[in-house]
Design an enzyme around this catalytic site. Structure first.
Site, PDB file in Angstrom:
ATOM      1  N   HIS A  16      65.597  71.316  67.106  1.00 51.55           N
ATOM      2  CA  HIS A  16      64.664  72.415  67.409  1.00 51.55           C
ATOM      3  C   HIS A  16      65.336  73.754  67.104  1.00 51.55           C
ATOM      4  O   HIS A  16      64.729  74.651  66.525  1.00 51.55           O
ATOM      5  CB  HIS A  16      64.301  72.437  68.904  1.00 51.55           C
ATOM      6  CG  HIS A  16      63.491  71.270  69.376  1.00 51.55           C
ATOM      7  ND1 HIS A  16      63.851  70.518  70.463  1.00 51.55           N
ATOM      8  CD2 HIS A  16      62.316  70.755  68.935  1.00 51.55           C
ATOM      9  CE1 HIS A  16      62.942  69.570  70.677  1.00 51.55           C
ATOM     10  NE2 HIS A  16      61.998  69.686  69.762  1.00 51.55           N
ATOM     11  N   LYS A  40      51.555  65.227  80.769  1.00 49.21           N
ATOM     12  CA  LYS A  40      52.693  64.701  80.005  1.00 49.21           C
ATOM     13  C   LYS A  40      53.833  64.335  80.937  1.00 49.21           C
ATOM     14  O   LYS A  40      54.172  65.088  81.856  1.00 49.21           O
ATOM     15  CB  LYS A  40      53.176  65.744  78.990  1.00 49.21           C
ATOM     16  CG  LYS A  40      52.375  65.719  77.699  1.00 49.21           C
ATOM     17  CD  LYS A  40      53.250  65.973  76.489  1.00 49.21           C
ATOM     18  CE  LYS A  40      52.472  65.807  75.206  1.00 49.21           C
ATOM     19  NZ  LYS A  40      53.316  65.903  74.009  1.00 49.21           N
ATOM     20  N   ARG A  89      60.427  65.800  60.277  1.00 51.23           N
ATOM     21  CA  ARG A  89      61.713  65.125  60.101  1.00 51.23           C
ATOM     22  C   ARG A  89      61.636  64.018  59.061  1.00 51.23           C
ATOM     23  O   ARG A  89      62.491  63.883  58.218  1.00 51.23           O
ATOM     24  CB  ARG A  89      62.176  64.518  61.429  1.00 51.23           C
ATOM     25  CG  ARG A  89      62.583  65.539  62.452  1.00 51.23           C
ATOM     26  CD  ARG A  89      62.661  64.965  63.816  1.00 51.23           C
ATOM     27  NE  ARG A  89      61.358  64.449  64.220  1.00 51.23           N
ATOM     28  CZ  ARG A  89      61.033  64.092  65.443  1.00 51.23           C
ATOM     29  NH1 ARG A  89      61.936  64.128  66.389  1.00 51.23           N
ATOM     30  NH2 ARG A  89      59.829  63.667  65.730  1.00 51.23           N
ATOM     31  N   SER A 127      63.910  64.668  71.220  1.00 52.82           N
ATOM     32  CA  SER A 127      64.204  64.795  72.652  1.00 52.82           C
ATOM     33  C   SER A 127      64.246  63.405  73.293  1.00 52.82           C
ATOM     34  O   SER A 127      65.073  63.142  74.174  1.00 52.82           O
ATOM     35  CB  SER A 127      63.122  65.631  73.341  1.00 52.82           C
ATOM     36  OG  SER A 127      63.079  66.921  72.795  1.00 52.82           O
TER      37      SER A 127
HETATM   38  O1  PNS Z   1      57.031  68.594  71.026  1.00 55.25           O
HETATM   39  P1  PNS Z   1      55.728  67.858  70.919  1.00 55.25           P
HETATM   40  O2  PNS Z   1      55.466  67.058  72.182  1.00 55.25           O
HETATM   41  O3  PNS Z   1      55.629  67.026  69.679  1.00 55.25           O
HETATM   42  O4  PNS Z   1      54.598  69.000  70.832  1.00 55.25           O
HETATM   43  C1  PNS Z   1      53.231  68.651  70.811  1.00 55.25           C
HETATM   44  C2  PNS Z   1      52.333  69.871  71.069  1.00 55.25           C
HETATM   45  C3  PNS Z   1      52.758  70.571  72.336  1.00 55.25           C
HETATM   46  C4  PNS Z   1      52.437  70.830  69.917  1.00 55.25           C
HETATM   47  C5  PNS Z   1      50.874  69.327  71.188  1.00 55.25           C
HETATM   48  O5  PNS Z   1      50.858  68.250  72.068  1.00 55.25           O
HETATM   49  C6  PNS Z   1      49.890  70.389  71.653  1.00 55.25           C
HETATM   50  O6  PNS Z   1      49.621  71.343  70.969  1.00 55.25           O
HETATM   51  N1  PNS Z   1      49.358  70.190  72.866  1.00 55.25           N
HETATM   52  C7  PNS Z   1      48.434  71.117  73.479  1.00 55.25           C
HETATM   53  C8  PNS Z   1      47.041  70.524  73.558  1.00 55.25           C
HETATM   54  C9  PNS Z   1      46.300  70.704  72.257  1.00 55.25           C
HETATM   55  O7  PNS Z   1      46.098  71.796  71.780  1.00 55.25           O
HETATM   56  N2  PNS Z   1      45.910  69.560  71.675  1.00 55.25           N
HETATM   57  C10 PNS Z   1      45.145  69.565  70.455  1.00 55.25           C
HETATM   58  C11 PNS Z   1      46.017  69.343  69.266  1.00 55.25           C
HETATM   59  S1  PNS Z   1      45.286  68.075  68.345  1.00 55.25           S
END
Ligand code: PNS
Length: 160
Positions: A16, A40, A89, A127
Site C-alpha cells: 500500500h 467487514k 498486483r 493485508s
Molecule cells: O482494501 P479493499 O478491502 O480491497 O478495499 C475495498 C473497498 C473499500 C475499496 C471497497 O470495498 C469499497 O469501496 N467499499 C465501499 C462500499 C462500496 O462503495 N461498494 C460498491 C463498490 S462495487
C-alpha cells in the site's frame, strides 16, 4: 489533480505504501480513504488503522488520511474528487477490480478508476497474508511498516 486511494488497510502494508508514495509523486493530492463498514470482519479498529496510516505517511505533505462509510462514490461526491486509484498486483485482482470500477461508474458516471500496477516486489503481498503469517508468529517485519509490525505483535499476543 486530487485522487482518492480507498481500501480497508487492515493493516497498511509496504505494498500500500508503495502505491501511496507513487501517487504522491504523480498527483497534487492523495486522500487515503479507510473503509469503516461494520459488516467487514477486521482485526484493527478504524482508529487503529487510521493512526498506523497517519504515522507512516506523515513524510508526504500532499497525502491525507480520512475515513468513509457507505458507498465510495458518495464519499467521492462529498469530497468533490472524481478520480480513484486502485493497485493491481496480479491478473487475479483484475476481475474484482473491474467489477468494482464498472459498478462505481454505473452509479456515478463522472468517476474514473485508475489502476496502478504494483511493484513486483510486493505482487504477492496483502493485508490478509500479513495477518496469516503474523498469527502464527511468522516474521512480517519486511512486509509492513515498523508501527504495524509492533501493533500486530501486541494484537496477536497470547493468540495462536
Ligand atoms: O482494501 P479493499 O478491502 O480491497 O478495499 C475495498 C473497498 C473499500 C475499496 C471497497 O470495498 C469499497 O469501496 N467499499 C465501499 C462500499 C462500496 O462503495 N461498494 C460498491 C463498490 S462495487
Amino acid at each position: 489533480m486530487p485522487v482518492i486511494y480507498p481500501g480497508s488497510f487492515d493493516p497498511v502494508t509496504n505494498g500500500h505504501l508503495d502505491i501511496i508514495k507513487r501517487c504522491s509523486n504523480k498527483f497534487d493530492k492523495v486522500i487515503v480513504a479507510v473503509l469503516n463498514n461494520t459488516s467487514k470482519n477486521v482485526l484493527f479498529t478504524i482508529e487503529e488503522r487510521i493512526k498506523m496510516l497517519e504515522m507512516t505517511v506523515k513524510e508526504y505533505d500532499n497525502v491525507e488520511v480520512d475515513t468513509f462509510s457507505g458507498l465510495l462514490i458518495d464519499y467521492a461526491k462529498e469530497k468533490n474528487v472524481t478520480t480513484m486509484v486502485r493497485g493491481l498486483r496480479a491478473v487475479s485482482d483484475f476481475e474484482y477490480e473491474m467489477q468494482m470500477a464498472l459498478a462505481n461508474r454505473k452509479l456515478f458516471s463522472d468517476i474514473e478508476t485508475l489502476f496502478m500496477v504494483s511493484n513486483s516486489e510486493y505482487a504477492y503481498l496483502s493485508s490478509s497474508i500479513v495477518k496469516e503469517i503474523a498469527s502464527f508468529n511468522g516474521d512480517v517485519s519486511c512486509l509492513v511498516p515498523k508501527v504495524v509490525n509492533e501493533a500486530l505483535k501486541q494484537k496477536l499476543k497470547g493468540g495462536k
